[in-house]
Structure formats: structure tokens, C-alpha cells
Scaffold this active site. Sequence first.
Site, PDB file in Angstrom:
ATOM      1  N   ASP A 106       8.557 -15.859   9.471  1.00 48.00           N
ATOM      2  CA  ASP A 106       7.081 -15.819   9.322  1.00 48.00           C
ATOM      3  C   ASP A 106       6.824 -16.652   8.215  1.00 48.00           C
ATOM      4  O   ASP A 106       7.685 -16.673   7.010  1.00 48.00           O
ATOM      5  CB  ASP A 106       6.987 -14.249   8.999  1.00 48.00           C
ATOM      6  CG  ASP A 106       5.350 -13.798   8.877  1.00 48.00           C
ATOM      7  OD1 ASP A 106       4.695 -14.388   9.959  1.00 48.00           O
ATOM      8  OD2 ASP A 106       4.941 -13.186   8.087  1.00 48.00           O
ATOM      9  N   GLU A 117       7.278 -20.778  10.669  1.00 48.79           N
ATOM     10  CA  GLU A 117       5.760 -20.857  10.775  1.00 48.79           C
ATOM     11  C   GLU A 117       5.214 -21.403   9.574  1.00 48.79           C
ATOM     12  O   GLU A 117       4.758 -20.836   8.397  1.00 48.79           O
ATOM     13  CB  GLU A 117       5.205 -19.442  10.942  1.00 48.79           C
ATOM     14  CG  GLU A 117       3.857 -19.445  11.177  1.00 48.79           C
ATOM     15  CD  GLU A 117       2.982 -18.028  10.593  1.00 48.79           C
ATOM     16  OE1 GLU A 117       1.899 -17.994  10.965  1.00 48.79           O
ATOM     17  OE2 GLU A 117       3.496 -17.490   9.712  1.00 48.79           O
TER      18      GLU A 117
END
Length: 628
Positions: free
Chosen positions: A342, A371
Site C-alpha cells: 500500500d 502502489e
Amino acid sequence: MNKSIKPKSLILKALFLLFLIITGSVFTVSAQNEPALRVEPPFWWAGMKHSKLQLLVYGKNISGTSVDFSYQGIALRETTSVSNPDYLFLTLEMAPDVKPGSFDIRFIRNRKTEFTYRYELRARREGSASRQGFTASDVIYLLMPDRFANGDPSNDNMPGMLEQANRSNPSGRHGGDIAGIKNHLGYLSDLGITALWINPLLENNNPAYSYHGYAITDFYRIDPRFGTNQDYLDLVEQAHSKGIKVIKDMIFNHCGINHWFIRNLPMENWIHQHPEFTRSNFRAECISDPYASEADRTKMLTGWFDNHMPDFDQRNPLITEYLIQNSIWWIEYAGLDGIRLDTQPYPYKEMIAEWGIRVAGEYPDFTIVGEAWLNKEGMLSYYQKDSPLSRGYNSHLPSVTDFPLYGAMQQAFTEKEGWSEGMARLYYVLAQDFLFSDPYRNLIFLDNHDLNRYYNTIRKDKEALKRALAFMLTTRGIPQIYYGTELLMDGEEHKGHGEIRRDFPGGWAGDPVNAFTREGRTPEQNEVFDYMQKILQWRKNSKAVANGRLTHFIPENGIYVYFRTADEESVMVIVNNSKEERMLETERFREALAGYQQAHEVITSKTIDVNGRIKVGAESAMILELKK
Ligand code: CA
């Protein structure tokens, strides 16, 4: 608050608590089930490449105890006390030939053992280090576990968990779980996907918004409303037996405010603290920006993602090591095939690099996708391993989320063709791939859990969706499909995340339709399901798509033609984005078609002649396996 903390930090902590109370996020977790002693990682393995192991030990006033244990091949190298006396950090060093087994670690004060922890060194699984991560031969299916299927209604509400299930609340917990995923592995395998990215499953014991999983309150425990750690292990094993890899979603930037180590911080710089609540500016661009001010960069890195998500300070080696070991623990424990990290740009980039090296050190062929939410190729490239653009920085993460291609695909399939519009958008983005170290490893996607549903983006044009899928599943990169795409699920992000994270119909007992079955789907849904299935099942065995180089031709008259070429295999893809049927002259593609006479068309299973002209239907795509 404990007395050993310096006055300045006391004031900060008081302000911090005040902020929690004002924002209403003050925790109400009872401490009734707190164990007397926590040790994390709770166990480890013999025979890991990295010889050191840091143990976080948490117990009332444990600082100041002396540590004693005896085990052949393990030495205590360091004991670190921090400002909070309830913590102790131990660094163990393991000999390369240390044997699996267990031993008691004793914490002694005044010759009395105050705490004992039995530490286990497990044997590694066979072939653990040589596991193959996900690659372009895979297609990833992203699902949100709370919204996919409720396989076990008895775990919807669990003792000690603050939020109760409420399916009528789009931002609430709906009851989906690991059992639900297990129940539908057959469906996923039949569809033809080969990897699962599941949004975070670790404990999120928060009073609200706990369903999405991005505010972790225990890094070593699956949320009991999803199942147990053992359920997760079983899921990975069952997925593997069906040829499906499992990718874990991990977060190093922040955790949940109810995490036990946030409620009783080890030290001031475990997290970033501010005199008053400070949000990140969310401008990831400023990390690589040569003109960025320190003020902007600091706000980006130290600001919190949200008021219930305290932001780790990864300049502190103790939290960095904690997070790195946690990821390796899950890879080894659960037999993972990949990690989706993330918010890659938000933790300090030095920590990310160290992590990438450590994971690759244990598992050389493992895959991590970061990400990196950046819309420009150059800025995205910065975050990929061995980037030619990052001026000495190397993230060591093999894959990044391809937002530039995502951006092009938002418009390409529904707008009028032009010099720069329509198919040309795809061409212009891919033509910039020289900026990437390895664009074939970019993660490519039409949407995900944070974005508008693609079906909505393309104004519910089913044929445009099919063209987009045909393109995405055959161009370079590792495709990722968001659950429900096969069902034409729609939803707009600006109306709330619940809109783009709706329940999979049939995942709950009593649902009016069960879209996991052919009978439960509408004819339109079946048409798209079948279309995807055809490509996905074929793709599993296509070396050209998995490893082949990409050669494309500048789009003309709304038609984009490209080839994927591996040693003995070649695939030609024709995307006709125009509203007219065309007779495509193949002379222009001679360099790629030389020696081929015929082709097998994947979607219709027809054999066609590739010399001369090819008839291409209006607004459609053809995937042609070339035959000599
Ligand atoms: Ca459940």
C-alpha cells in the site's frame, strides 16, 4: 503515560491524546484479554538467509529485566530499552546451521523470573526460498474480503471486536470472510484467473470503517471476523491446489489508532507526532521532484493518512525492522506468492529499498508490487527496481501500479478517434516505456477498490468493456481485474467507497440472485463472463503473452494492431475502435507476419487467413494465434 518519558514528549502525548478525544477516535478497547507478555514475531524459522532477528517484547515494566536463554546456534547480541519501560527489543543472531526447536526466554529481575516466553524456531517448508512470485503469465483478481462472500455468518460479530456487522451500511461490515473466498475458489478457477489479491485481512479493531482493512490493529493476527490465521493458511493451500497464487496486501505507512502499541507507544518516534492533527498533502510527486521544498516533502512523509491512521516513522530502525520481519513472517508462514504494498511513496524510500533487498535476499523470485499512485510515466518509473531515472535511488520493488496506462484506458475505448485520442492514447503511453526498467512487470488495471468501476467509466458500453479487456489481457504487463467486472458491476467513487465495493450477488445466504452460477447471471453478464473466460483460459498457456516482446503499429483509422512474440509463438491483436467493420490490409505488418499463413482466433475459435486482408468487425477485438 510512564515517568521515563521526557517532559517535552509528555506535552506532545497529551496533545496527541487530546486530538484523539476531539476527533472522536479515542479508543474504547478493553484490556481484559491482553496477554501478560507479547513477543513479536511470535516465532521464527531456522535456516533463513538473514542471520539476525529482532524481538519486540511487551510486558508490564519489562525494561530493566535481564534476559536469559540457552540454545545451540543462537546468541543474544543486543538488548535495547526504550523510553517506555513496558518494551524491550532483543536482537538475536542465528548460526546458518541452527536447528529447528524451541527454548524458554526468561526475563529476570532480582534473581526472580518475571516473564517466560517459549520461543519456537520452526523448520522451513520445502522449496520455500525458491518460490515463484506472480508474473505476466498471471492474471490477478482483486477482491475485498468483506464484500465477496459470507461463508461463515457465525463470525460476523465477534467478542472484543468493536464494529458489528450491518449490511445496510455501505461503509459498515457486511460479513464477508475467508470461508467465503474458499467456497468460491472453483468459480475463480473456472473464470481463469491465476492469482488473488485480497484487500487486507489483518485485525482492524476500529469502531467504524473497519471493513476495508487498512487500519491494522494487530500485524500478526487475521481479523477474527474474517477467520483465523489457520483459515488463511488453508485458503492459500487450497488456492495453490487450484493453480491460484495469493498476494497479500501490506501497509508500512500507517496502522490503526487502536493498535496496542499505539495505545502505549514504545517511544516518541515510533510514529510521526504533530502538535495538532496534520494530514499528508498526498502529493507523492514531491518525493522525486527536484525542486520540492522540505516543507512539502516533510508534510507528505510525516502527515497522517487519516485521523485514525497513525503514521510510522520509518527512520526509526526498530519500527522498520518490525515491519520488514512482519512481511517475511507472513511470506514464510502462509506460503505467499506476492505482496501488494500500500502507498509505496509514503514511507521513507530508504526503508522501502531495505525491505526490497531483504525480501529478495530470502526469496529471489518473489514479486512485490508497489502502489505508486502517479499518473506520469517518469514519476512512476522512479519507484520500480533498477529505474533508469531515479538518480541513485533503487526501490528494489519489481513491479509498480501502472496509473499512466490506467489513465489512457479510461478514455481510449469510448472517445472519438483522433491524432491523440482513442487508440492513440494507448500507443502514446506505451511508446514511453523506455522510461521503465521493466514495463513488462508493471501491474495494469482498468479499476480497483479506490477507483470508479470501469463499467461506469465507459458509460456501460459492454462492447467497449470487451475491447478494453482484450487489450489489457494481451498487452505488456501483469493484468489485474477487480471483482465484479465480469458481472458488469458499476459504481462511482465520488458517491462513496461503498458504491465501488458492493457485495458480490450470491455471496450471502438469501441473496435474490446468485451470480456465482450461470443461471444466476443475466445474459449480458454471461456474455462478458464467457468473453473473459475464453481469453483467461487461453492466456494461461500463452508463452507469447507471458514472455513475448511487444511490437505495435501506430493506430490508423481507429484500428490498433500489435504483436506479442516469444521464441516459437506469435500472437497478433487487432483492436477496432471504430464504428465500422473494416477490411484490414496486412501488408503493413509484414515484418511480424512473415512466414505465417493462418491464425486461430481465440474468442471465436475460427481459423482465418492472415495474408491479404482480414475482416474486422466494428467495435471489436481479435486475438490471433499465428500458425505457419
Ligand atoms: Ca462472516
